[in-house]
Design a protein around this motif. Structure first.
Motif, PDB file in Angstrom:
ATOM      1  N   ASP A   1       0.859  -1.185   0.000  1.00 31.88           N
ATOM      2  CA  ASP A   1       0.000   0.000   0.000  1.00 31.88           C
ATOM      3  C   ASP A   1       0.898   1.238   0.000  1.00 31.88           C
ATOM      4  O   ASP A   1       1.674   1.452   0.932  1.00 31.88           O
ATOM      5  CB  ASP A   1      -0.883  -0.017   1.250  1.00 31.88           C
ATOM      6  N   PRO A   2       0.831   2.083  -1.053  1.00 30.57           N
ATOM      7  CA  PRO A   2       1.725   3.255  -1.124  1.00 30.57           C
ATOM      8  C   PRO A   2       1.453   4.261  -0.004  1.00 30.57           C
ATOM      9  O   PRO A   2       2.342   4.963   0.430  1.00 30.57           O
ATOM     10  CB  PRO A   2       1.458   3.853  -2.496  1.00 30.57           C
ATOM     11  N   ARG A   3       0.236   4.345   0.492  1.00 32.43           N
ATOM     12  CA  ARG A   3      -0.053   5.286   1.571  1.00 32.43           C
ATOM     13  C   ARG A   3       0.659   4.869   2.858  1.00 32.43           C
ATOM     14  O   ARG A   3       1.098   5.703   3.625  1.00 32.43           O
ATOM     15  CB  ARG A   3      -1.558   5.372   1.790  1.00 32.43           C
ATOM     16  N   ARG A   4       0.793   3.593   3.089  1.00 35.51           N
ATOM     17  CA  ARG A   4       1.464   3.122   4.290  1.00 35.51           C
ATOM     18  C   ARG A   4       2.957   3.467   4.236  1.00 35.51           C
ATOM     19  O   ARG A   4       3.550   3.887   5.218  1.00 35.51           O
ATOM     20  CB  ARG A   4       1.279   1.605   4.420  1.00 35.51           C
ATOM     21  N   ARG A   5       3.579   3.336   3.091  1.00 37.05           N
ATOM     22  CA  ARG A   5       4.990   3.672   2.915  1.00 37.05           C
ATOM     23  C   ARG A   5       5.211   5.174   3.147  1.00 37.05           C
ATOM     24  O   ARG A   5       6.159   5.569   3.816  1.00 37.05           O
ATOM     25  CB  ARG A   5       5.461   3.273   1.520  1.00 37.05           C
ATOM     26  N   ASP A   6       4.337   6.021   2.615  1.00 32.84           N
ATOM     27  CA  ASP A   6       4.448   7.465   2.834  1.00 32.84           C
ATOM     28  C   ASP A   6       4.316   7.802   4.317  1.00 32.84           C
ATOM     29  O   ASP A   6       5.058   8.633   4.849  1.00 32.84           O
ATOM     30  CB  ASP A   6       3.373   8.222   2.039  1.00 32.84           C
ATOM     31  N   TYR A   7       3.401   7.150   4.985  1.00 32.57           N
ATOM     32  CA  TYR A   7       3.199   7.394   6.414  1.00 32.57           C
ATOM     33  C   TYR A   7       4.460   7.041   7.206  1.00 32.57           C
ATOM     34  O   TYR A   7       4.886   7.787   8.081  1.00 32.57           O
ATOM     35  CB  TYR A   7       1.997   6.584   6.929  1.00 32.57           C
TER      36      TYR A   7
ATOM     37  N   SER B   1       7.564   6.975   6.058  1.00 33.05           N
ATOM     38  CA  SER B   1       8.619   7.946   5.724  1.00 33.05           C
ATOM     39  C   SER B   1       8.419   9.258   6.477  1.00 33.05           C
ATOM     40  O   SER B   1       9.367   9.813   7.045  1.00 33.05           O
ATOM     41  CB  SER B   1       8.630   8.223   4.216  1.00 33.05           C
TER      42      SER B   1
END
Length: 190
Positions: free
Chosen positions: A19-25, A27
């Motif tokens: 999930d790309p949103r989880r990676r952004d969170y 970071s």
């Protein structure tokens, strides 16, 4: 046609895209944590550069000038340096005002060196601007030099009644510190 569940053999994991949103969170969280950590480390380093309470207490000096008669001077201290407070006579004020500013090495009028309405009070640091000696002239019976102000015995610099350099090797006038009258008879220096 086989469905997706049928294509994956039983017992093997199905690789779902991350999930790309989880990676952004994660970071953003890591950067925020590092920023707070840097702030926690930097705050004591910055605070240790602030002056301590005893230094702040010495940063100002209050003097009662009511006992200083016209024509007299006193010596005091300000930030561990000598401080001269002089009550000029009308004659000394007239002599200082009569000097053409163009004749001075460090051109300043008496009005620029005193407070408005208090032209008779000259407050200067008692440190010769040549090599830091303490000039004579603030004490009773001391040599005031040829201009009636202050005389530095180390190398012969002579200052007038306004503390302006008139002869000798000193490059500039006696320094006037920041000061203000907090009443008619009390002055705060610093």
């Amino acid at each position: 046609m086989a469905t997706l569940d049928e294509a994956v053999p039983p017992g093997e994991a199905h690789d779902a895209p991350a999930d790309p949103r989880r990676r952004d969170y994660l970071s953003i969280g890591a950067v925020a944590f590092a920023g707070v950590g840097a702030g926690v480390v930097a705050l004591p380093l910055i605070n240790q550069m602030s002056p301590s309470a005893d230094v702040l207490a010495q940063s100002t000096t209050e003097l009662d000038v009511s006992a200083i008669q016209p024509g007299q001077s006193i010596k005091s201290t300000f930030r561990k340096q000598p401080l001269f407070v002089r009550n000029l006579t009308p004659k000394e004020i007239a002599e200082a005002d009569a000097v053409p500013v163009s004749d001075l090495r460090d051109p300043e009028t008496l009005a620029q060196r005193t407070k408005e309405g208090k032209a008779n009070w000259l407050i200067t640091l008692g440190v010769c601007t040549h090599l830091g000696c303490v000039p004579l002239g603030a004490g009773e019976g001391e040599n005031k030099g040829p201009f009636g102000g202050y005389f530095c015995p180390c190398h012969g610099s002579a200052y007038d009644t306004a503390g302006r350099i008139r002869s000798g090797p000193a490059p500039s006038n006696l320094a006037v510190p920041d000061y203000e009258f907090i009443s008619d008879t009390v002055v705060r220096v610093g």
